[in-house]
Design an enzyme around this catalytic site. Sequence first.
Site, PDB file in Angstrom:
ATOM      1  N   LYS A  71      -0.787  63.194  40.501  1.00 27.28           N
ATOM      2  CA  LYS A  71      -0.834  64.647  40.705  1.00 27.28           C
ATOM      3  C   LYS A  71       0.511  65.333  40.431  1.00 27.28           C
ATOM      4  O   LYS A  71       0.552  66.455  39.952  1.00 27.28           O
ATOM      5  CB  LYS A  71      -1.307  64.975  42.123  1.00 27.28           C
ATOM      6  CG  LYS A  71      -2.780  64.635  42.340  1.00 27.28           C
ATOM      7  CD  LYS A  71      -3.253  65.043  43.719  1.00 27.28           C
ATOM      8  CE  LYS A  71      -4.646  64.507  43.971  1.00 27.28           C
ATOM      9  NZ  LYS A  71      -5.220  64.948  45.240  1.00 27.28           N
ATOM     10  N   ALA A 133       3.007  62.140  54.441  1.00 30.95           N
ATOM     11  CA  ALA A 133       3.865  62.972  53.591  1.00 30.95           C
ATOM     12  C   ALA A 133       3.563  62.723  52.115  1.00 30.95           C
ATOM     13  O   ALA A 133       4.447  62.746  51.267  1.00 30.95           O
ATOM     14  CB  ALA A 133       5.335  62.686  53.894  1.00 30.95           C
ATOM     15  N   GLY A 134       2.286  62.483  51.812  1.00 30.98           N
ATOM     16  CA  GLY A 134       1.885  62.262  50.422  1.00 30.98           C
ATOM     17  C   GLY A 134       1.409  63.551  49.773  1.00 30.98           C
ATOM     18  O   GLY A 134       1.715  64.651  50.230  1.00 30.98           O
ATOM     19  N   THR A 201      -2.909  60.266  56.024  1.00 27.97           N
ATOM     20  CA  THR A 201      -2.580  58.898  55.604  1.00 27.97           C
ATOM     21  C   THR A 201      -3.882  58.108  55.402  1.00 27.97           C
ATOM     22  O   THR A 201      -4.958  58.559  55.784  1.00 27.97           O
ATOM     23  CB  THR A 201      -1.715  58.163  56.652  1.00 27.97           C
ATOM     24  OG1 THR A 201      -2.545  57.784  57.758  1.00 27.97           O
ATOM     25  CG2 THR A 201      -0.556  59.020  57.137  1.00 27.97           C
TER      26      THR A 201
HETATM   27  P1  ATR Z   1      -2.368  61.265  49.264  1.00 28.10           P
HETATM   28  O1  ATR Z   1      -2.089  61.856  47.932  1.00 28.10           O
HETATM   29  O2  ATR Z   1      -3.827  61.028  49.514  1.00 28.10           O
HETATM   30  O3  ATR Z   1      -1.718  62.038  50.370  1.00 28.10           O
HETATM   31  P2  ATR Z   1      -0.321  59.272  49.094  1.00 28.10           P
HETATM   32  O4  ATR Z   1       0.487  60.224  48.297  1.00 28.10           O
HETATM   33  O5  ATR Z   1      -0.444  57.875  48.604  1.00 28.10           O
HETATM   34  O6  ATR Z   1      -1.799  59.782  49.262  1.00 28.10           O
HETATM   35  O7  ATR Z   1       0.233  59.308  50.590  1.00 28.10           O
HETATM   36  C1  ATR Z   1      -0.005  58.304  51.457  1.00 28.10           C
HETATM   37  C2  ATR Z   1       0.581  58.680  52.830  1.00 28.10           C
HETATM   38  O8  ATR Z   1       0.012  57.784  53.762  1.00 28.10           O
HETATM   39  C3  ATR Z   1       2.083  58.521  52.927  1.00 28.10           C
HETATM   40  O9  ATR Z   1       2.565  59.500  53.800  1.00 28.10           O
HETATM   41  C4  ATR Z   1       2.241  57.118  53.533  1.00 28.10           C
HETATM   42  O10 ATR Z   1       3.428  56.917  54.263  1.00 28.10           O
HETATM   43  P3  ATR Z   1       4.775  56.352  53.561  1.00 28.10           P
HETATM   44  O11 ATR Z   1       5.487  57.537  52.986  1.00 28.10           O
HETATM   45  O12 ATR Z   1       5.508  55.707  54.681  1.00 28.10           O
HETATM   46  O13 ATR Z   1       4.327  55.369  52.502  1.00 28.10           O
HETATM   47  C5  ATR Z   1       1.070  57.112  54.486  1.00 28.10           C
HETATM   48  N1  ATR Z   1       0.626  55.759  54.827  1.00 28.10           N
HETATM   49  C6  ATR Z   1      -0.041  54.891  54.047  1.00 28.10           C
HETATM   50  N2  ATR Z   1      -0.284  53.745  54.717  1.00 28.10           N
HETATM   51  C7  ATR Z   1       0.228  53.901  55.963  1.00 28.10           C
HETATM   52  C8  ATR Z   1       0.303  53.080  57.149  1.00 28.10           C
HETATM   53  N3  ATR Z   1      -0.237  51.866  57.165  1.00 28.10           N
HETATM   54  N4  ATR Z   1       0.903  53.586  58.240  1.00 28.10           N
HETATM   55  C9  ATR Z   1       1.421  54.830  58.234  1.00 28.10           C
HETATM   56  N5  ATR Z   1       1.393  55.641  57.161  1.00 28.10           N
HETATM   57  C10 ATR Z   1       0.815  55.189  56.040  1.00 28.10           C
END
Ligand code: ATR
Length: 289
Positions: A71, A133-134, A201
């Site tokens: 994106k 924060a994604g 998340t």
């Molecule tokens: P999207 O576009 O759907 O928001 P993404 O950009 O891949 O997806 O974002 C994934 C989010 O989920 C991130 O904030 C990630 O945290 P990190 O920055 O620490 O990677 C969070 N996330 C994914 N798996 C996680 C977990 N097991 N525990 C906590 N946060 C998680």
Amino acid sequence: MKTSKTTYGIIGYPVEHSLSPLMHHAAFKAMGVEAEYKLFPLKEEELDGFFTNLHEKSSPIFGLNVTVPYKETVVKYMDSLSPFAQKVNAVNTIVISDDRRLIGHNTDGPGFLTHLTELGFNTRDRRIAIFGAGGTTRAIIVVLCLLPARPKTIRIYNRTKENLDKLLKDLAERCDTSIVQAVASVDELDIELADLLINTTSVGMKPDDVPLVSEEVLHRDMLVYDVIYSPQETKLLQMGKKKGAKVSNGLGMLFYQGVLALQHWADMPVNEKIKVKMREGLMEGLNKI
Ligand code: ATR
């Protein structure tokens, strides 16, 4: 929208499990438009070639969705961006004009807001807490910060604090994020005081995932919103329900981002009859997962 057979689709990696084809095929059928919606699983190194080909006059592609992880990456390929996509700095919908110009939009933010409105949630002066924060949080922050009915605070916690800090630094250059605050622990989210908790998340997708929050802090005067829609009820939502909170999964957000994407491609509002068909297509796909 073209009347001869044209191609729409979604790019990302992976895209195999996307529900968008079912939603858009249902819409095309209801609109009487002869078009197909294809999956384009693209590796990073294939993006340059794919976007070069999109400019070709002979290309049948007139619209695309973009999903994880591209994106933000695709912004650089756009000939222009909608004002909202420019602020979010991420694109999930591309319109390709007759002269093969690529116009980037972001319907994730408006899609979320449309669903929030449908749920009857008024954002004015509300306290909002977010996990993650994604890309989804990125779009949600911007749409909430641009609202005339501004929330009082948006507190955000992310597993990796640096990713959150980086996100907020980028967004602060594009819009007024003064109501947004990064916090270093779940406790500091002040969920006891929050009117809305949003999980963006992927925690909750797997059956053995442990929610990021304990049940005690959830309460009946809040909306608990999980962007996850498969499973349709995550443990977080089950906990919220138990505490008497209003709960919602992210199916509505997925639906409305799709409706809004279709509106950009068709360049006209999508009527209720078509929306009903789109929702049916979505549910059909969801029940197969
Ligand atoms: P999207 O576009 O759907 O928001 P993404 O950009 O891949 O997806 O974002 C994934 C989010 O989920 C991130 O904030 C990630 O945290 P990190 O920055 O620490 O990677 C969070 N996330 C994914 N798996 C996680 C977990 N097991 N525990 C906590 N946060 C998680």
